[in-house]
Design a protein around this motif. Structure first.
Motif, PDB file in Angstrom:
ATOM      1  N   ARG A   1      44.749  25.989  30.167  1.00  0.00           N
ATOM      2  CA  ARG A   1      43.302  26.085  29.945  1.00  0.00           C
ATOM      3  C   ARG A   1      42.721  27.319  30.624  1.00  0.00           C
ATOM      4  O   ARG A   1      41.856  28.007  30.061  1.00  0.00           O
ATOM      5  CB  ARG A   1      42.633  24.826  30.484  1.00  0.00           C
ATOM      6  CG  ARG A   1      41.124  24.781  30.286  1.00  0.00           C
ATOM      7  CD  ARG A   1      40.739  24.864  28.832  1.00  0.00           C
ATOM      8  NE  ARG A   1      39.314  24.724  28.628  1.00  0.00           N
ATOM      9  CZ  ARG A   1      38.688  25.051  27.527  1.00  0.00           C
ATOM     10  NH1 ARG A   1      39.367  25.561  26.494  1.00  0.00           N
ATOM     11  NH2 ARG A   1      37.383  24.894  27.413  1.00  0.00           N
TER      12      ARG A   1
ATOM     13  N   GLN B   1      44.289  30.118  31.272  1.00  0.00           N
ATOM     14  CA  GLN B   1      44.695  31.280  30.496  1.00  0.00           C
ATOM     15  C   GLN B   1      43.822  31.440  29.252  1.00  0.00           C
ATOM     16  O   GLN B   1      43.406  32.551  28.897  1.00  0.00           O
ATOM     17  CB  GLN B   1      46.164  31.170  30.097  1.00  0.00           C
ATOM     18  CG  GLN B   1      46.697  32.388  29.354  1.00  0.00           C
ATOM     19  CD  GLN B   1      48.175  32.261  29.046  1.00  0.00           C
ATOM     20  OE1 GLN B   1      48.818  31.270  29.406  1.00  0.00           O
ATOM     21  NE2 GLN B   1      48.728  33.263  28.391  1.00  0.00           N
ATOM     22  N   GLU B   2      43.536  30.309  28.595  1.00  0.00           N
ATOM     23  CA  GLU B   2      42.689  30.357  27.404  1.00  0.00           C
ATOM     24  C   GLU B   2      41.280  30.840  27.763  1.00  0.00           C
ATOM     25  O   GLU B   2      40.695  31.665  27.043  1.00  0.00           O
ATOM     26  CB  GLU B   2      42.614  28.959  26.785  1.00  0.00           C
ATOM     27  CG  GLU B   2      41.768  28.894  25.520  1.00  0.00           C
ATOM     28  CD  GLU B   2      41.661  27.482  24.980  1.00  0.00           C
ATOM     29  OE1 GLU B   2      40.844  27.260  24.063  1.00  0.00           O
ATOM     30  OE2 GLU B   2      42.407  26.600  25.472  1.00  0.00           O
TER      31      GLU B   2
ATOM     32  N   GLU C   1      40.452  32.720  30.322  1.00  0.00           N
ATOM     33  CA  GLU C   1      40.521  34.137  30.678  1.00  0.00           C
ATOM     34  C   GLU C   1      40.529  35.016  29.433  1.00  0.00           C
ATOM     35  O   GLU C   1      39.889  36.075  29.403  1.00  0.00           O
ATOM     36  CB  GLU C   1      41.770  34.408  31.526  1.00  0.00           C
ATOM     37  CG  GLU C   1      41.677  33.875  32.951  1.00  0.00           C
ATOM     38  CD  GLU C   1      42.956  34.100  33.726  1.00  0.00           C
ATOM     39  OE1 GLU C   1      43.986  34.458  33.094  1.00  0.00           O
ATOM     40  OE2 GLU C   1      42.945  33.934  34.956  1.00  0.00           O
ATOM     41  N   GLU C   2      41.254  34.578  28.406  1.00  0.00           N
ATOM     42  CA  GLU C   2      41.264  35.342  27.160  1.00  0.00           C
ATOM     43  C   GLU C   2      39.892  35.347  26.505  1.00  0.00           C
ATOM     44  O   GLU C   2      39.432  36.370  25.998  1.00  0.00           O
ATOM     45  CB  GLU C   2      42.310  34.758  26.206  1.00  0.00           C
ATOM     46  CG  GLU C   2      43.748  34.938  26.664  1.00  0.00           C
ATOM     47  CD  GLU C   2      44.745  34.235  25.769  1.00  0.00           C
ATOM     48  OE1 GLU C   2      44.302  33.518  24.840  1.00  0.00           O
ATOM     49  OE2 GLU C   2      45.963  34.386  25.989  1.00  0.00           O
ATOM     50  N   GLN C   3      39.212  34.184  26.524  1.00  0.00           N
ATOM     51  CA  GLN C   3      37.871  34.124  25.971  1.00  0.00           C
ATOM     52  C   GLN C   3      36.904  35.009  26.760  1.00  0.00           C
ATOM     53  O   GLN C   3      36.069  35.711  26.183  1.00  0.00           O
ATOM     54  CB  GLN C   3      37.375  32.675  25.960  1.00  0.00           C
ATOM     55  CG  GLN C   3      38.119  31.764  25.001  1.00  0.00           C
ATOM     56  CD  GLN C   3      37.619  30.327  25.074  1.00  0.00           C
ATOM     57  OE1 GLN C   3      36.688  30.018  25.819  1.00  0.00           O
ATOM     58  NE2 GLN C   3      38.240  29.445  24.311  1.00  0.00           N
ATOM     59  N   THR C   4      37.034  34.981  28.090  1.00  0.00           N
ATOM     60  CA  THR C   4      36.165  35.811  28.933  1.00  0.00           C
ATOM     61  C   THR C   4      36.387  37.286  28.659  1.00  0.00           C
ATOM     62  O   THR C   4      35.440  38.068  28.569  1.00  0.00           O
ATOM     63  CB  THR C   4      36.425  35.506  30.418  1.00  0.00           C
ATOM     64  OG1 THR C   4      36.211  34.116  30.670  1.00  0.00           O
ATOM     65  CG2 THR C   4      35.518  36.333  31.305  1.00  0.00           C
ATOM     66  N   SER C   5      37.647  37.661  28.524  1.00  0.00           N
ATOM     67  CA  SER C   5      37.963  39.059  28.236  1.00  0.00           C
ATOM     68  C   SER C   5      37.371  39.490  26.904  1.00  0.00           C
ATOM     69  O   SER C   5      36.813  40.586  26.773  1.00  0.00           O
ATOM     70  CB  SER C   5      39.482  39.254  28.231  1.00  0.00           C
ATOM     71  OG  SER C   5      39.820  40.567  27.876  1.00  0.00           O
ATOM     72  N   SER C   6      37.477  38.607  25.909  1.00  0.00           N
ATOM     73  CA  SER C   6      36.931  38.928  24.594  1.00  0.00           C
ATOM     74  C   SER C   6      35.412  39.053  24.640  1.00  0.00           C
ATOM     75  O   SER C   6      34.832  39.990  24.073  1.00  0.00           O
ATOM     76  CB  SER C   6      37.329  37.834  23.590  1.00  0.00           C
ATOM     77  OG  SER C   6      36.733  38.048  22.332  1.00  0.00           O
TER      78      SER C   6
ATOM     79  N   THR D   1      33.576  39.727  27.280  1.00  0.00           N
ATOM     80  CA  THR D   1      33.228  40.911  28.065  1.00  0.00           C
ATOM     81  C   THR D   1      33.344  42.171  27.229  1.00  0.00           C
ATOM     82  O   THR D   1      32.491  43.068  27.297  1.00  0.00           O
ATOM     83  CB  THR D   1      34.135  41.009  29.302  1.00  0.00           C
ATOM     84  OG1 THR D   1      34.003  39.827  30.090  1.00  0.00           O
ATOM     85  CG2 THR D   1      33.765  42.223  30.147  1.00  0.00           C
ATOM     86  N   ASP D   2      34.404  42.256  26.441  1.00  0.00           N
ATOM     87  CA  ASP D   2      34.602  43.415  25.584  1.00  0.00           C
ATOM     88  C   ASP D   2      33.474  43.528  24.557  1.00  0.00           C
ATOM     89  O   ASP D   2      32.921  44.613  24.329  1.00  0.00           O
ATOM     90  CB  ASP D   2      35.955  43.313  24.883  1.00  0.00           C
ATOM     91  CG  ASP D   2      36.272  44.541  24.051  1.00  0.00           C
ATOM     92  OD1 ASP D   2      36.213  45.652  24.599  1.00  0.00           O
ATOM     93  OD2 ASP D   2      36.582  44.393  22.849  1.00  0.00           O
TER      94      ASP D   2
ATOM     95  N   ASN E   1      41.934  51.329  20.852  1.00  0.00           N
ATOM     96  CA  ASN E   1      42.254  50.885  22.203  1.00  0.00           C
ATOM     97  C   ASN E   1      41.342  51.513  23.251  1.00  0.00           C
ATOM     98  O   ASN E   1      41.188  50.974  24.334  1.00  0.00           O
ATOM     99  CB  ASN E   1      43.716  51.228  22.531  1.00  0.00           C
ATOM    100  CG  ASN E   1      44.691  50.427  21.677  1.00  0.00           C
ATOM    101  OD1 ASN E   1      44.432  49.278  21.348  1.00  0.00           O
ATOM    102  ND2 ASN E   1      45.811  51.032  21.309  1.00  0.00           N
TER     103      ASN E   1
END
Length: 535
Positions: A163, A165-166, A168-173, A175-176, A327
């Motif tokens: 959870r 990790q999931e 963190e990926e959502q946060t990164s997305s 934030t981007d 990128n």
């Protein structure tokens, strides 16, 4: 009669019987005492530890509704309390596993157990096995079910890791996306500003009086070259922002008639800029407007940035964004970094060949003190006077430059102190003598592949003015009002407030608490601003 010598005396017969009697009596008394003490220590303690509580402990237990029976590790109440704690943990795990029915059953049983415990506390009597048997058994059955569903610690740890990790990926997305949308919002031209430019351009070409008024100001020419006056320069295409800089400088100056503003814009905004500063006065401040397209020396053969604009790779990098799969962060691809209005600061001696000293101001600053003192600052033989920003480690050279490149690594100290553009004092005599523009050209040509630095005019500025910068008092230039929080006392003491960052005060995304510092120099009652729906 004469006494005999001691060695000739007759020995006296000692009586041993009394001594033996008394010794025997004392020994018997000691023996009886030892036996008595031993038997007393072997007796079980009649009072428990709980009965020896102090008055303070009793009061604490009274306030917490704690009973003796609850503190007993073998009590039913203690067992029921432990069951509740474990059940609460399983409720969280069940919800995480989307087993809402089981979570509801556990929650219902927890409520039943808590009601039973509340009654026990209120009546201050121990919980009996008969009245608690059903509740304990039902809770034990649910806890057994939870174990069968593998709601154990190891499973929960694995699920939580997945959870995390999931998330963190959502946060990164997010934030981007936030960075991209924020950058887009910062680069947009508000409708009101666009409207102002169009109306002013129309006024300039429709009203010959404005152009005639400019031609009548013959005395301006002499002031533009008078080195005894205070000369400021701004390179901008934002009419309102430039107006705020000029207005705030004039209103806070003790001698506004000695101030000369040199404004340089582009062909698109030249007429509008000319019209605005012709129809408005700023306390006798002299304002001159030019467009950089009139500078004949500004061409691709002399200026590396213009030469790079002719390169197809550079065009793709800044205008298409397709050559690296997207990128590179969007902020690195902002075409404004190739705008001549940004790079014109490295050509100030060519733009103003008659001047010896000038103060450079960005268009996103507000002046709130008299800046005459800047013209008496001793630069100690240096070219650039600037406020350093290395109070934090991330404002040192290694933050802006690529120290994996040998050319950077061999020429510059990574811990050298950074400084800020936005309010700079330039000694143009030293600039010309040291050929600072040539230094800038050297590093700009070396960075044609963008391996020395990624974006902006500050990194080449750090390279160009390395060893040629004199630190100024930090109160001259306060930064951060466009992206972070600044201490109120720092703002009060600042001569120039800089809204560096994406949150410009004329944009909707600007920081509301700092907008008043900028807006108080805007006359929203002006007919042009009213017609374009400012505010």
């Amino acid at each position: 009669m004469r006494r005999t010598r001691p060695e000739f005396r007759r020995p006296v017969r000692r009586r041993w019987f009394p001594n033996v009697f008394w010794l025997t009596l004392c020994g018997f008394a000691v023996f009886v005492l030892i036996v008595f003490l031993t038997r007393e220590s072997a007796k079980p303690t009649s009072r428990s530890v709980l009965s020896k509580r102090t008055y303070k402990q009793d009061m604490t237990m009274e306030s917490l509704n704690v009973t003796d029976e609850m503190l007993n590790p073998d009590s039913i109440t203690r067992q029921l309390t432990d069951q509740i704690s474990l059940a609460k943990a399983y409720v969280v795990i069940a919800k995480e596993s989307n087993n809402l029915q089981f979570a509801w059953e556990l929650s219902a049983q927890i409520r039943n157990s808590q009601i039973l415990l509340s009654n026990v506390v209120l009546r201050r009597t121990p919980l009996t096995l008969g009245e608690s048997n059903t509740t304990v058994r039902d809770m034990a059955f649910l806890l057994f079910q939870a174990q069968q569903l593998h709601y154990d610690s190891a499973t929960m740890i694995m699920r939580l890791k997945a959870r995390i990790q999931e998330l963190e990926e959502q946060t990164s997305s997010v934030t981007d996306k936030s960075s991209k949308y924020g950058q887009i919002a910062a680069e947009e031209v508000p409708k009101s500003l666009y409207c102002l430019g169009v109306r002013l351009t129309t006024e300039w070409f429709n009203l010959s009086k404005l152009q005639q008024k400019v031609s009548e100001k013959t005395q301006i020419g002499t002031k533009l070259k008078d080195n005894s006056l205070y000369h400021f320069c701004i390179f901008s295409d934002n009419i309102l922002a430039t107006s705020v800089v000029v207005n705030s400088t004039a209103l806070n100056s003790q001698n506004p008639d000695r101030i000369v503003f040199h404004l340089v814009t582009d062909q698109v905004n030249f007429a509008a800029m000319k019209a605005w500063f012709t129809m408005n006065s700023f306390r006798e401040v002299t304002v001159d407007v030019q467009k950089f397209e009139d500078f004949s020396w500004l061409n691709a053969s002399y200026v590396p940035v213009l030469k790079q604009l002719q390169d197809s790779d550079t065009k793709n990098y800044y205008f298409s964004g397709n050559n690296d799969g997207g990128n590179t962060p969007i902020k690195f691809r902002n075409p404004k970094y190739l705008s001549m209005l940004n790079h014109l600061r490295f050509y100030i001696p060519e733009v103003f060949p008659a001047l010896n000293k000038i103060v450079f101001l960005d268009d996103d600053v507000v002046v709130q003190k008299d800046l005459a003192g800047l013209f008496t600052v001793d630069l100690k033989g240096n070219v650039n006077g600037a406020v350093e920003t290395c109070m934090e480690t991330f404002h040192r050279y290694h933050k802006y430059l690529n120290y994996s490149h040998p050319l950077i690594r061999s020429h510059f100290d990574p811990d050298a102190c950074g400084w800020a553009f936005g309010m700079n004092v330039f000694d143009l005599v030293e600039w010309r003598r040291r050929n600072v523009t040539g230094i800038y050209h050297y590093w700009q040509e070396k960075n044609v592949d963008r391996t020395l630095w990624k974006l902006g005019t500050l990194p080449p500025g750090l390279l160009t003015f390395y060893g040629l910068t004199e630190p100024l008092d930090p109160n001259w230039h306060v930064l951060g009002l466009g992206y972070t929080n600044v201490e109120p006392e720092v703002i009060d003491n600042g001569a120039v407030l800089h809204f560096n960052g994406n949150l410009k005060p004329w944009l909707k995304i600007g920081m509301d608490k700092y907008k008043p510092f900028w807006e108080k120099y805007v006359d929203y009652s002006h007919p042009m601003l009213d017609q374009c729906n400012f505010r």
